[in-house]
Write an enzyme that holds these catalytic residues in place. Structure first.
Site, mmCIF file in Angstrom:
data_model
loop_
_atom_site.group_PDB
_atom_site.id
_atom_site.type_symbol
_atom_site.label_atom_id
_atom_site.label_comp_id
_atom_site.label_asym_id
_atom_site.label_seq_id
_atom_site.Cartn_x
_atom_site.Cartn_y
_atom_site.Cartn_z
ATOM 1 N N GLU A 313 0.811 -1.223 0.000
ATOM 2 C CA GLU A 313 0.000 0.000 0.000
ATOM 3 C C GLU A 313 0.843 1.271 0.000
ATOM 4 O O GLU A 313 0.366 2.340 -0.334
ATOM 5 C CB GLU A 313 -0.959 0.024 1.197
ATOM 6 C CG GLU A 313 -0.305 0.137 2.555
ATOM 7 C CD GLU A 313 0.301 -1.168 3.018
ATOM 8 O OE1 GLU A 313 1.246 -1.136 3.803
ATOM 9 O OE2 GLU A 313 -0.169 -2.233 2.560
ATOM 10 N N ASP A 355 18.702 17.322 -32.643
ATOM 11 C CA ASP A 355 18.988 18.263 -33.707
ATOM 12 C C ASP A 355 20.417 18.759 -33.491
ATOM 13 O O ASP A 355 20.976 18.625 -32.405
ATOM 14 C CB ASP A 355 17.984 19.424 -33.651
ATOM 15 C CG ASP A 355 18.041 20.289 -34.895
ATOM 16 O OD1 ASP A 355 18.685 19.862 -35.869
ATOM 17 O OD2 ASP A 355 17.448 21.380 -34.891
ATOM 18 N N ASP A 623 14.014 22.038 -30.487
ATOM 19 C CA ASP A 623 13.396 23.268 -29.981
ATOM 20 C C ASP A 623 12.629 24.049 -31.030
ATOM 21 O O ASP A 623 12.153 25.152 -30.758
ATOM 22 C CB ASP A 623 14.468 24.176 -29.362
ATOM 23 C CG ASP A 623 15.499 24.634 -30.399
ATOM 24 O OD1 ASP A 623 15.450 24.145 -31.544
ATOM 25 O OD2 ASP A 623 16.345 25.483 -30.055
ATOM 26 N N ASP A 627 10.469 20.276 -34.955
ATOM 27 C CA ASP A 627 10.792 19.206 -34.009
ATOM 28 C C ASP A 627 9.563 18.646 -33.296
ATOM 29 O O ASP A 627 9.666 17.647 -32.581
ATOM 30 C CB ASP A 627 11.786 19.713 -32.961
ATOM 31 C CG ASP A 627 13.155 20.024 -33.570
ATOM 32 O OD1 ASP A 627 13.644 19.191 -34.345
ATOM 33 O OD2 ASP A 627 13.700 21.098 -33.283
ATOM 34 N N ASN A 691 6.216 -14.172 3.512
ATOM 35 C CA ASN A 691 5.143 -14.118 4.504
ATOM 36 C C ASN A 691 4.057 -15.133 4.208
ATOM 37 O O ASN A 691 3.481 -15.741 5.115
ATOM 38 C CB ASN A 691 4.545 -12.711 4.550
ATOM 39 C CG ASN A 691 5.458 -11.724 5.253
ATOM 40 O OD1 ASN A 691 6.323 -12.128 6.028
ATOM 41 N ND2 ASN A 691 5.281 -10.452 4.973
ATOM 42 N N ASN A 716 3.018 -4.133 9.826
ATOM 43 C CA ASN A 716 3.016 -3.679 8.435
ATOM 44 C C ASN A 716 3.273 -2.170 8.361
ATOM 45 O O ASN A 716 4.049 -1.690 7.527
ATOM 46 C CB ASN A 716 1.667 -4.017 7.796
ATOM 47 C CG ASN A 716 1.708 -3.908 6.293
ATOM 48 O OD1 ASN A 716 2.684 -4.287 5.666
ATOM 49 N ND2 ASN A 716 0.639 -3.402 5.702
ATOM 50 N N ASP A 720 6.441 -0.136 6.786
ATOM 51 C CA ASP A 720 6.232 0.911 5.780
ATOM 52 C C ASP A 720 6.976 2.181 6.169
ATOM 53 O O ASP A 720 7.606 2.832 5.331
ATOM 54 C CB ASP A 720 4.732 1.211 5.626
ATOM 55 C CG ASP A 720 4.005 0.113 4.873
ATOM 56 O OD1 ASP A 720 4.663 -0.627 4.127
ATOM 57 O OD2 ASP A 720 2.779 -0.001 5.044
#
Length: 881
Positions: A313, A355, A623, A627, A691, A716, A720
Site C-alpha cells: 500500500e 537536432d 526546440d 521538431d 510471509n 506492516n 512501511d
C-alpha cells in the site's frame, strides 16, 4: 449571446460541446465591428486594468475540468485506502470486544489502532503535499507566452493571463492561447490535429468565407486553443478562454488514457501478481485457521489482515515521493520535468536523437561569407539578404539575426528608409524558403527570396554573373553548385539568395509568384561546435546512450560538426534516401547510422519510430516547429526553455540550459530514481512471498493464530515507515552505468530466490518460541505472537540494507542518512514495544530478556544467508537490482 459573463460555479463553467460550438459559430459570421462591440473590446486591445477585471470574471486561462490534483482529493486519497479501512474495521470490532462486551473496559488497543490510522494518513498526505508542491514549483519555472496588445503596446504575457477581448499576435511556432477569431492573416497555416485528427495543417483566413453548415473546425476564420501556427502570421481577437473554449468543452473526451510506459506496465504486472497471490492465500488461510481452531471470526480478521499485509500500500507514496525527489534533484541540474513519469523513461533511454543547431553547436550563428556565384565577397548579396530578413514578420531565427547584425556592422542600416514592405510569403518546412515583396521610393517592386540552395535553384530560371542576368543552363547551374559545395564541405551552412523585379503591381502574393527567379549569390554561416559537446557525448556513450543526429542541415555542415564532437559520421543518410526506403530498409539503416541530414519533420519522426521498432527507448531533443512531430513520437521528448511554444508543450522534459552535459546529469538522476523504486518493489514482492509461506506453515501446525490482526497491521505500518527514507537513498555507481528497463521476469526471479529464505528463518523463530521460550500453549500465545512480531519487524527492516545494494552493506555501500534513520528508529521502536509493557497494548505478552540472544542469532543468520544468496543470484543473472 455574450461571452462577457460573470464567473459561474464550476458545474456551470463546464459547458457542453454544443454550447461552445454555437457561440463560436455565431462569432465566425459577425462583421468585425459587431464582433468588437459584442466583446466590449477596442480594436487597439484592452488596457491592463480592463484585463485584470476580466481575469477576475473568467479566472485564469487554464482548463480545470476533471482536475483531481486538489487539496481535498489528496486528503481523501491519504485517508481512504484499503489499509486504513481494515484498521478502522478492526478498531470497531476491538471496541465491542474490549470495551462494550468486557467487564474491564480496555481502551488502549482501540487508541493504538486509531493512532495508526492517523499516522499513516498523515505521512501519506504530507508526502503527497510535498510531491505536489515540488511539481508545482517546477512547472512555474517554464511557461508559454503570448504576444498581446495591452495599453496599445505589444506585451509578452503568460498564456494563463489571456482574457476574452484580448488582441493577440501569432506567428510560426506559436500556440493559439484560446479560441480566437482571426482579424488578419498572411499564409497562416494551423495544425489542429489535437481536435480533428487531421495530419495536414489547414489554412486560415480573416474573411468570412465559410458556409453556415460547415463543421466548426472547418470554419476558416476561427482558431482553437490546443492548435498551433505552422507557418505564416496573424492577428486575432480572443473569444473564449479556459473551460469555455471548444477544447475545454471536449477536455474529458480528449484526455483519454495515454499509452502506458514500460515502467507503468511493469508496476501493473507485479501488482496483479501480488493480488493473485493474495486472492489465493486469503481463503486458504481463512479455511485452515477456521477449521483447525474453530474461531471463525478471528480467522476471518486474520485472513483479511494478511491480505492487507501482502498489499504494497505504500507503493504509490514511495513512487510519488521518489519521482518528486528525482524531479527536484534534476531541477538543480537545470532539468525541469513536466511529467513525473518521464523520469524513469529518461533513465531507460538508450538512444538520444538530437537536432544539431544549438545542441552540438554554440547556437550563436555568425554570418561568415556573402558571395556571388564565383565565390567572391559581394556586399550586394548581403544587402538583399538583409532586406529579406529585416522585413519578414514571422519568427526571426538565428540566421536572420546573424544577417541583421552583420549588415549593421557593415553600415547597411540606412538603406531601410528607402524601402517599404508590400507583402511576404512566409517560411515553411516544405518549401524551405521565404520571400518579401518590397517597393522603393521610385515605386519599383522587387521580390527577394532566400532559403535552402536546392529549393532556390528549383525556382530560379536565371543567374546574375558579373552584373549581367543570364538564363540558367547546365554550365551556370554547375558553377553555382560548385561554389555551394566548396564552402558547404568546409562546414559553412549555405543559403541561396535570389530576386526578381517583374512583380505584379497589385494584389496579394503567394508561393506561385516564387518562379523565374534570378539567382544572385550565397550567404554562408558558421555555427561552431560547443566545447562541451564532445565531452557530453562521450559521457553519454559511457552511460550506454547512443547519440544520433537528425538535422535539416546539409550533409557537409553536418559531417563537419559531427566529426568535431565525436558523433560517428562514417555513414550518412539524407532525407531523399529516407524517402526511398521502406520500413524494413530504414530499420536496417538505423542499426549503424548515427547521422541523418536534410530531413523534413515527418522524416525525423519516421527515423525516431524506426529506432523504437528496433527495441530502443528513444529520447528526442529539439526546440523548433519542425521538431514537434519527432518530440511527440519519442518515448521522452526533450526541449529547452527558449524553444517555440509547440516544442515546449510537446516535450516531457525541459532543459533550462541547452547543453548535452545537462542532459547526461539528468539521465543519471533518472536511473537513480528508477533504482530506488525498484528496490521497494523487489523488497515488497519477495517479502510478501516469504510471509505467505510462513503464515500457511504456522496456520497448519500452531493451535493458535501466529499473530492477531492488530499485530499484523502494526507490523506492516512500522515496516512501511522504515522505507520512507527510500526515495532519498543513494544508488551504487555501477547501477547507473547503463540504461535500466523494467524487467518483470527479473522481479519474479528475485521473489523466487529471496522469498523462501525469509520463511526458513521465520520457522526457526517459531521453533525457538515453541521449544526454547516455551510459548507453546493457547494461554501463552500472546508471548509467541510477540516473538514473531519483533523478529518479523526487525528482520524486514534490516534486510532493506541487504537488498538495497549488490555490495556488502555499510562496508562497501552506505545508505543515505534518511534511510538509515528511518530503519534505525523503526527497529528500535519494535524492540521497545516487544520488551516492555507496551506489548500489552497490542494484546501481546512482554518478551523475556532471554530471547534477545536468540533474536540476534536468528537475525544475523538471516542477513548472512541473504548475502550468500545475493552472490549466487548475481553470479547467475549478472545483476542484483
Amino acid at each position: 449571446m455574450n461571452f462577457i459573463k460573470r464567473k459561474k460555479p464550476p458545474r456551470q463553467i463546464q459547458k457542453n460541446k454544443h454550447d461552445s460550438e454555437t457561440k463560436l459559430r455565431s462569432c465566425a459570421f459577425l462583421a468585425p465591428e459587431d464582433l468588437f462591440s459584442l466583446l466590449s473590446a477596442p480594436q487597439s486591445g484592452l488596457t491592463n486594468s480592463e484585463a485584470e477585471n476580466r481575469q477576475e470574471e473568467f479566472g485564469r486561462n487554464v482548463i480545470t475540468i476533471g482536475n483531481k490534483n486538489t487539496l481535498l482529493h489528496r486528503l481523501r486519497e491519504a485517508v481512504i485506502n484499503p489499509f486504513n479501512v481494515i484498521l478502522l474495521l478492526v478498531a470497531v470490532v476491538t471496541y465491542f470486544t474490549d470495551v462494550v462486551a468486557s467487564k474491564k473496559p480496555d481502551y488502549l488497543t482501540v487508541i493504538i489502532i486509531l493512532s495508526l490510522v492517523f499516522l499513516s494518513s498523515f505521512v501519506a498526505f504530507v508526502q503527497s503535499q510535498r510531491s505536489n508542491a515540488a511539481a508545482e514549483k517546477l512547472s512555474q519555472m517554464i511557461s508559454n507566452k503570448a504576444d498581446v496588445w495591452r495599453d496599445e503596446t505589444l506585451a509578452d504575457i503568460p498564456m494563463d493571463e489571456v482574457v476574452p477581448g484580448d488582441i493577440v499576435r501569432l506567428s510560426a511556432g506559436d500556440m493559439i492561447p484560446a479560441d480566437v477569431r482571426f482579424l488578419t492573416t498572411k499564409d497562416t497555416f494551423v495544425a489542429q490535429a489535437a481536435l480533428t485528427g487531421e495530419s495536414n495543417p489547414v489554412e486560415k483566413f480573416s474573411s468570412i468565407c465559410s458556409k453556415e453548415d460547415d463543421a466548426l473546425t472547418d470554419l476558416h476564420n476561427i482558431g482553437f486553443m490546443g492548435s498551433n501556427i505552422i507557418s505564416g502570421s496573424a492577428t486575432a481577437i480572443v473569444l473564449a478562454t479556459g473551460n469555455n473554449t471548444y477544447f475545454g468543452s471536449m477536455a474529458k473526451s480528449l484526455s483519454g488514457d495515454r499509452a502506458k510506459t514500460s515502467f507503468e506496465r511493469g508496476v501493473d504486472s507485479v501488482s496483479k501478481l501480488l493480488v493473485r497471490m493474495m486472492l489465493v492465500m486469503v481463503p486458504v488461510v481463512f479455511l485452515i485457521n477456521g477449521l483447525s481452531k474453530g474461531d471463525w471470526p478471528n480467522a476471518f480478521f486474520f485472513a483479511v489482515s494478511i491480505a492487507v499485509g501482502l498489499t504494497p500500500e505504500m507503493l504509490p507514496v514511495i513512487m510519488t515521493s521518489t519521482l518528486a525527489k528525482g524531479a527536484v534533484s534534476m531541477s538543480r541540474h537545470k532539468v525541469i520535468v513536466r511529467t513525473l513519469g518521464a523520469i524513469q523513461t529518461f533513465g531507460e533511454m538508450d538512444v538520444l536523437c538530437t537536432d544539431k543547431t544549438g545542441t552540438l553547436t554554440e547556437d550563436k550563428i555568425i554570418l561568415e561569407k556573402y558571395m556571388n556565384l564565383h565565390g567572391e565577397d559581394d556586399t550586394r548579396i548581403l544587402r538583399h539578404a538583409y532586406l529579406n530578413s529585416y522585413f519578414q514578420t514571422g519568427l526571426k531565427n538565428l540566421i536572420d539575426i546573424a544577417i541583421i547584425n552583420r549588415a549593421g556592422q557593415n553600415g547597411l542600416s540606412n538603406i531601410l528608409d528607402a524601402y517599404s514592405r508590400v507583402d511576404e510569403i512566409p517560411f515553411d518546412f516544405s518549401r524551405r524558403r521565404m520571400s518579401v515583396v518590397l517597393t522603393d521610393k521610385n515605386e519599383k517592386r522587387q521580390l527577394i527570396t532566400k532559403g535552402a540552395v536546392e529549393e532556390i535553384l528549383a525556382i530560379s530560371s536565371f543567374v546574375e554573373i558579373n552584373g549581367r542576368v543570364l538564363p540558367m543552363d547546365g554550365e551556370t547551374r554547375q558553377m553555382a553548385l560548385d561554389t555551394y559545395e566548396k564552402y558547404n564541405t568546409e562546414g559553412l551552412r549555405m543559403l541561396a539568395v535570389a530576386q526578381k523585379n517583374e512583380v505584379p503591381g497589385s494584389g496579394s502574393f503567394g508561393v506561385a509568384d516564387e518562379r523565374d527567379m534570378v539567382l544572385i549569390g550565397f550567404v554562408g554561416f558558421l555555427d561552431p561546435p560547443k566545447e562541451s559537446a564532445k565531452t557530453a557525448i562521450t559521457a553519454l556513450r559511457e552511460h550506454g546512450v547512443r547519440t544520433v543526429v537528425l538535422t535539416g542541415d546539409s550533409e557537409g555542415v553536418a559531417v563537419k560538426v559531427c566529426g568535431k564532437v565525436g558523433v560517428n559520421a562514417s555513414r550518412l543518410f539524407t532525407g531523399h534516401d529516407i524517402e526511398q526506403m521502406d520500413d524494413t530498409a530504414l530499420l536496417d539503416a538505423v542499426k549503424n547510422c548515427d547521422l541523418f541530414a536534410k530531413l523534413s519533420p515527418s522524416q525525423k519522426e519516421r527515423v525516431v519510430k524506426a529506432f523504437q521498432t528496433a527495441g530502443h527507448t528513444v529520447g528526442y531533443m529539439g526546440d523548433g516547429i519542425n521538431d514537434a512531430p519527432p518530440l511527440h513520437q519519442a518515448d521522452v521528448g526533450i526541449s529547452v526553455d527558449s524553444a517555440v511554444d509547440i516544442a515546449k508543450e510537446t516535450a516531457d522534459i525541459i532543459l533550462l540550459k541547452k547543453d548535452l552535459m545537462v542532459l547526461e546529469e539528468g539521465v543519471i538522476e533518472g536511473r537513480r530514481t528508477f533504482g530506488n523504486i525498484i528496490k521497494y518493489i523487489k523488497m515488497a514482492a519477495s517479502g510478501n512471498l516469504g510471509n505467505m509461506i510462513s503464515v500457511i506453515a504456522s496456520s497448519i501446525f500452531l493451535p493458535f493464530l501466529p499473530m492477531l490482526p492488530v499485530q499484523i497491521l502494526t507490523q506492516n505500518l512500522l515496516c512501511d515507515f522504515s522505507q520512507m527514507g527510500m526515495p532519498f537513498d543513494s544508488v551504487d555507481k555501477e547501477y547507473i552505468q547503463k540504461p535500466r528497463k523494467w524487467e518483470t521476469k527479473s522481479i519474479k526471479s528475485f521473489m523466487a530466490f529471496l522469498g523462501p529464505v525469509s520463511s526458513v528463518f521465520d520457522i526457526l523463530c517459531f521453533a525457538v518460541m515453541w521449544w526454547v521460550i516455551k510459548a507453546n500453549t493457547v494461554d501463552l500465545s500472546p508471548l509467541f505472537q510477540c516473538g514473531w512480531f519483533v523478529f518479523g519487524t526487525v528482520s524486514q527492516v534490516l534486510v532493506i540494507h541487504m537488498i538495497r545494494t549488490a555490495k556488502v552493506p555499510f562496508l562497501q555501500s552506505m545508505p543515505s542518512t534518511p534511510l538509515f534513520l528511518s530503519t534505525f528508529i523503526v527497529a528500535a521502536a519494535a524492540l521497545i514495544i516487544s520488551f516492555s509493557n507496551f506489548a500489552v497494548g497490542l494484546d501481546m505478552m512482554r518478551l523475556p530478556v532471554s530471547f534477545i540472544p536468540w533474536l540476534a542469532l536468528i537475525s544475523a543468520g538471516y542477513l548472512l544467508c541473504v548475502q550468500f544468496v545475493k552472490r549466487i543470484y548475481v553470479h547467475r543473472y549478472g545483476e542484483w537490482m
